[in-house]
Design an enzyme around this catalytic site. Structure first.
Site, mmCIF file in Angstrom:
data_model
loop_
_atom_site.group_PDB
_atom_site.id
_atom_site.type_symbol
_atom_site.label_atom_id
_atom_site.label_comp_id
_atom_site.label_asym_id
_atom_site.label_seq_id
_atom_site.Cartn_x
_atom_site.Cartn_y
_atom_site.Cartn_z
ATOM 1 C CG ASP A 1 -4.355 -0.981 3.503
ATOM 2 O OD1 ASP A 1 -4.040 -0.617 2.360
ATOM 3 O OD2 ASP A 1 -5.255 -1.832 3.724
ATOM 4 C CB SER B 1 -10.192 -4.588 -0.567
ATOM 5 O OG SER B 1 -9.961 -3.315 -1.117
ATOM 6 C CG HIS C 1 -4.756 -3.324 0.355
ATOM 7 N ND1 HIS C 1 -5.804 -2.835 1.095
ATOM 8 C CD2 HIS C 1 -5.304 -3.829 -0.791
ATOM 9 C CE1 HIS C 1 -6.938 -3.013 0.438
ATOM 10 N NE2 HIS C 1 -6.660 -3.621 -0.704
#
Length: 360
Positions: free
Chosen positions: A299, A241, A326
């Protein structure tokens, strides 16, 4: 009498009135008459002065020494005050035999010095082989960069399946971001607050925000450089991320020759391109560093389009898609993709240069 006939003694045998008649002493050597001149010494003909114990007593030097007053069988040692048995002229003196357990294996019967020396020789002969095997199969070392509102401990807890998938091939060592995130939730730990690599606004972060004044990135780059120097060497990066976006920036600096970041590749999971104009210089030129981009089709935090956009800034990127959201996938298909990518950089494979080798 014929000269080839064997000679025999005509001396009459003495009466067996000593201890030999009672079977307490060994007879003379085989093939030699009992009354000959080279029979047992006179000191062997009398009875022992002390009773014979039932078993021998070990000495402190690791050899079996007979108790006082006894005649050791097959050892050639006399009783106290006696003389050594006659030996052939010029023949070397014989030492007492040690039992198998004390001589060969270092058992309890003796010190076992020779057995210990044999074992040390065997261990020394195996060490170079083991060291060579470890050097050939050394696992890669990856510096892990966690996502926004995470930390080193939280990242380690959420990557258990990944570390298990990479076991024996790569070691994952995570580092915490330098900036605590203000306004933590109820489930946040005071001793381990959530952290971030930079902020798009005052104490906040949004991946798609066009931040006019992002804050904290330079401190994070310095923290990554310090981790590489203090806990290295590392072969590559693994970012998730916001940490994946930071890993892409580090790759850009490395491709330009920045000596603070001696890495050879990066695995970028759910990465994105920073929208801040102040970060635009990271993407002006194609980034010539090997990367594996992991994209989640479902995601909802970092859209798959943002991750694919970041991959297009690299030269020959490897893109791995999965149907999940995610997180860092570690199922069998993703595990195979990770290992295939990492095998390009393992020592001895000859498919890539080690980190820091040559110009980049």
């Amino acid at each position: 009498m014929d000269g080839d006939a064997p000679r025999t003694s005509t001396t009459p045998l003495p009466a067996r009135t000593d201890a030999a008649a009672r079977g307490e002493w060994l007879p003379a050597r085989p093939g030699r008459a009992a009354g000959s001149a080279r029979s047992s010494p006179r000191s062997h003909r009398g009875p022992p002065s002390r009773p014979v114990p039932s078993r021998p007593v070990p000495s402190h030097r690791g050899r079996l020494v007979p108790p006082p007053g006894s005649l050791p069988l097959r050892c050639g040692l006399p009783p106290p005050g006696g003389a050594l048995a006659p030996q052939r002229r010029g023949a070397p003196a014989r030492s007492p035999r040690l039992p198998m357990s004390a001589k060969s294996f270092g058992g309890k019967m003796g010190g076992g010095g020779e057995g210990r020396r044999d074992n040390r020789r065997k261990r020394r002969s195996r060490l170079p082989v083991a060291a060579a095997a470890m050097s050939e199969g050394r696992p890669l070392r990856l510096l892990g960069l966690h996502g926004y509102r995470q930390s080193e401990r939280r990242f380690r807890q959420r990557t258990g399946a990944l570390r298990k998938a990479l076991r024996g091939r790569a070691e994952l060592v995570a580092v915490s971001a330098p900036h605590p995130v203000p306004g933590g939730g109820e489930d946040d730990d005071e001793d381990d607050p959530p952290r971030g690599w930079w902020f798009s606004g005052p104490g906040t972060f949004e991946a798609g925000e066009v931040a006019a004044a992002p804050a904290g990135l330079e401190e994070s780059l310095s923290a990554v450089a310090a981790a590489l120097a203090e806990h290295g060497p590392f072969d590559g990066l693994l970012g998730f991320s916001q940490g994946a976006a930071l890993a892409a920036m580090v790759c850009a600096l490395r491709a330009r020759g920045d000596p603070r970041f001696p890495v050879a590749f990066a695995i970028v999971v759910a990465g994105f391109t920073s929208r801040a104009p102040a970060h635009g210089h990271f993407y002006r030129e194609p980034i010539a560093l090997p990367t594996l981009h992991v994209v989640g089709d479902a995601d909802a935090v970092i859209a798959a389009t943002l991750s694919r956009e970041l991959a297009r800034h690299f030269v020959d990127p490897v893109v791995l898609t999965h149907p999940g959201g995610h997180f860092i996938p570690a199922a069998a298909p993703q595990k195979k993709a990770y290992l295939d990518f990492l095998d390009r950089f393992r020592p001895g494979q000859g498919q890539a240069e080690p980190p820091g080798a040559g110009a980049v």
